[in-house]
Write an enzyme that holds these catalytic residues in place. Sequence first.
Site, PDB file in Angstrom:
ATOM      1  N   GLY A  64      -0.711   0.069   6.205  1.00 24.85           N
ATOM      2  CA  GLY A  64      -1.023  -1.307   5.865  1.00 24.85           C
ATOM      3  C   GLY A  64      -1.417  -1.405   4.404  1.00 24.85           C
ATOM      4  O   GLY A  64      -1.560  -0.382   3.715  1.00 24.85           O
ATOM      5  N   LEU A  65      -1.598  -2.602   3.931  1.00 25.66           N
ATOM      6  CA  LEU A  65      -1.954  -2.831   2.535  1.00 25.66           C
ATOM      7  C   LEU A  65      -3.327  -2.263   2.197  1.00 25.66           C
ATOM      8  O   LEU A  65      -4.171  -2.061   3.083  1.00 25.66           O
ATOM      9  CB  LEU A  65      -1.950  -4.335   2.237  1.00 25.66           C
ATOM     10  CG  LEU A  65      -0.606  -5.055   2.275  1.00 25.66           C
ATOM     11  CD1 LEU A  65      -0.832  -6.561   2.167  1.00 25.66           C
ATOM     12  CD2 LEU A  65       0.316  -4.559   1.170  1.00 25.66           C
ATOM     13  N   SER A  66      -3.541  -2.006   0.932  1.00 26.67           N
ATOM     14  CA  SER A  66      -4.869  -1.627   0.460  1.00 26.67           C
ATOM     15  C   SER A  66      -5.840  -2.751   0.802  1.00 26.67           C
ATOM     16  O   SER A  66      -5.547  -3.930   0.587  1.00 26.67           O
ATOM     17  CB  SER A  66      -4.833  -1.412  -1.056  1.00 26.67           C
ATOM     18  OG  SER A  66      -6.123  -1.111  -1.547  1.00 26.67           O
ATOM     19  N   GLY A  67      -6.994  -2.392   1.375  1.00 24.78           N
ATOM     20  CA  GLY A  67      -7.977  -3.396   1.745  1.00 24.78           C
ATOM     21  C   GLY A  67      -7.784  -3.984   3.127  1.00 24.78           C
ATOM     22  O   GLY A  67      -8.563  -4.840   3.552  1.00 24.78           O
ATOM     23  N   SER A  68      -6.753  -3.519   3.845  1.00 23.41           N
ATOM     24  CA  SER A  68      -6.495  -4.072   5.179  1.00 23.41           C
ATOM     25  C   SER A  68      -7.484  -3.554   6.223  1.00 23.41           C
ATOM     26  O   SER A  68      -7.634  -4.155   7.283  1.00 23.41           O
ATOM     27  CB  SER A  68      -5.063  -3.757   5.621  1.00 23.41           C
ATOM     28  OG  SER A  68      -4.860  -2.358   5.708  1.00 23.41           O
TER      29      SER A  68
ATOM     30  N   SER B 253       1.358   4.135   2.903  1.00 21.00           N
ATOM     31  CA  SER B 253       2.719   4.550   3.305  1.00 21.00           C
ATOM     32  C   SER B 253       3.648   3.333   3.379  1.00 21.00           C
ATOM     33  O   SER B 253       4.061   2.921   4.467  1.00 21.00           O
ATOM     34  CB  SER B 253       2.704   5.321   4.623  1.00 21.00           C
ATOM     35  OG  SER B 253       1.947   4.712   5.629  1.00 21.00           O
TER      36      SER B 253
ATOM     37  N   LYS C  10      -7.620   0.038   7.009  1.00 19.08           N
ATOM     38  CA  LYS C  10      -7.087   1.271   7.602  1.00 19.08           C
ATOM     39  C   LYS C  10      -8.150   2.357   7.722  1.00 19.08           C
ATOM     40  O   LYS C  10      -8.367   2.916   8.806  1.00 19.08           O
ATOM     41  CB  LYS C  10      -5.921   1.816   6.761  1.00 19.08           C
ATOM     42  CG  LYS C  10      -4.722   0.917   6.657  1.00 19.08           C
ATOM     43  CD  LYS C  10      -3.619   1.550   5.837  1.00 19.08           C
ATOM     44  CE  LYS C  10      -4.033   1.927   4.437  1.00 19.08           C
ATOM     45  NZ  LYS C  10      -4.482   0.774   3.617  1.00 19.08           N
ATOM     46  N   SER C  11      -8.802   2.673   6.607  1.00 19.64           N
ATOM     47  CA  SER C  11      -9.788   3.766   6.610  1.00 19.64           C
ATOM     48  C   SER C  11     -10.985   3.437   7.484  1.00 19.64           C
ATOM     49  O   SER C  11     -11.493   4.295   8.212  1.00 19.64           O
ATOM     50  CB  SER C  11     -10.250   4.067   5.177  1.00 19.64           C
ATOM     51  OG  SER C  11      -9.192   4.588   4.406  1.00 19.64           O
TER      52      SER C  11
END
Length: 200
Positions: A35-39, A109, A41-42
């Site tokens: 997914g996008l940065s800031g979505s 990714s 994920k982490s």
Amino acid sequence: MSAKATNITWHEQTITKEERRAQNGHGSCVLWFTGLSGSGKSTIANAVSTELYRQSINEYVLDGDNVRHGLNKDLGFSDADRNENIRRIGEVAKLFVDSGKIVTTAFISPFQADRDQVRKLFEAGEFIEVFVDCPLEECEKRDPKQLYEKARRGEIKDFTGIDSPYEKPPQAEINIESGTQTVEEAVSTILQYLRNQKII
């Protein structure tokens, strides 16, 4: 660039993946968060990993930023380097799955072809794509690392979602709408999927 090694032979391990799973009392797989940065994920990947740990399930998190501090610190953000970044992580994730663990990976990714190549490394059911879907506007609003702000100012080139594309998964195993779902709801959805697949 040095020549590729040719005088190498695959050595079968004495203990199989199936035996490790049997000893652990659960299956193994990779939860591939994209997914996008800031979505988120982490955040979600670590929350899932924490819950698995609480249930005495062998787990590990591979995070995009962390891996770029070590294994992939020689890579930039060109398309070719992004491809190599994902290829390496796919191989590392496969080692974790072979060891009987559930590994969560949090990487933008952005390219479907790269994710498809990683999927081919695994047996059926071992690669679980988790699309953390969040509108670009919401990701920019969050911008926890001020990356979008820098990208908009031209300080970061080839930034996904701004001047480099993100290709949404057409058929991810799990879809999380992090703009509306809470972290707890996302974790519950993912754990239920693992139970339904009899991985845990």
